[in-house]
Design a protein around this motif. Structure first.
Motif: not given
Length: 276
Positions: A193-196, A263-270
């Motif tokens: 639940s908090v991974k991102w 990288v984090v911004s690209v991989l993070r679900p939108k």
């Protein structure tokens, strides 16, 4: 979840956007672009010179080593402290929460001096005892790690705490009622639940650790080839009129931090437009 309310675009909206973009350009984008420009003024010569300098290479290696350890420490303790603040009521919780923000409000120079007074080998409160036990803290990589971990401590916690508040405890309580233990509940319910939030906090902590200067300068002794990190190397090279090497080293530090954020911004679900 309710749909987002779309505000009509007016002239004032475009003016505000223009002011924000101008502010960010003048404060962030333009200065950083100048570092990049000066780095590549002579093609790749500045980068080649920097990477052929043994002191610079050592400083970069030490910086990455210190940053990784600082991030590991802050991740482990950050998760624990976040759960403690959100999931438990205890006397002094407000004081603990305020202390966590202390590294953001106190000058890094003060942090470095405080750590030196505590862990200094000669006059430090704990330093002489640790030295007798064979543990060198001040003017050693361990001291640099402590200083870096201190200044970047709040970044993981302040990303996790709001998310832990938002998700609540319903799923965790349901898991416990079905017989799940604390570790199993954390691994299967809380962590996903908090991974991102955790990943973003880790990246921010990494970026902050790579760029730390003040506290590290006090605790490291700034000895080239031994305890000099990349930021300290940048200062030394610039003052020694080796600006090309200083620009190139700064560029490499910025490149690592920006690459991690991208990288984090690209991989993070939108989020979907309706907020689902």
């Amino acid at each position: 979840m309710p749909s987002r309310i779309r505000q009509p675009k007016t002239a004032g909206t475009y003016v505000r956007r223009g002011l924000v973009i101008t502010y960010l350009f003048l404060l962030v984008a333009w200065p950083v672009s100048l570092v990049v420009k000066h780095t590549f003024d002579g093609g790749l010569d500045n980068l080649q010179t920097a990477l052929s300098d043994p002191d610079v290479v050592f400083a970069l290696q030490l910086t990455v080593y210190v940053a990784v350890w600082a991030v590991v420490i802050n991740t482990v303790f950050g998760v624990g402290v976040s759960l403690l603040l959100v999931r438990y009521n205890f006397p002094g919780r407000g004081i603990l929460s305020a202390l966590i923000d202390l590294p953001l409000s106190v000058s890094p120079i003060v942090v470095g001096l405080a750590l030196l007074l505590t862990y200094g080998s000669t006059n430090g409160l704990l330093g002489p005892s640790l030295k007798d036990a064979g543990i060198q803290v001040a003017f050693a990589p361990l001291g640099i790690i402590l200083a870096t971990a201190f200044v970047s401590l709040p970044l993981v916690i302040r990303e996790l705490v709001p998310v832990l508040h938002e998700i609540g405890t319903d799923q965790e309580q349901a898991a416990r009622s079905l017989g799940a233990g604390p570790w199993q509940t954390f691994r299967r319910i809380t962590l996903p639940s908090v991974k991102w939030a955790l990943v973003y906090g880790v990246v921010l902590s990494l970026a902050r650790s790579l760029g730390e200067f003040g506290a590290v300068k006090i605790m490291s002794g700034n000895i080239a080839g031994q305890t000099q990190t990349a930021t300290l190397s940048v200062e030394e090279k610039y003052q020694d009129f080796q600006q090309g090497t200083a620009y190139a080293t700064s560029f490499l530090l910025a490149l690592i931090a920006v690459a991690a954020l991208v990288v984090v911004s690209v991989l993070r679900p939108k989020e979907s437009p309706d907020g689902d």
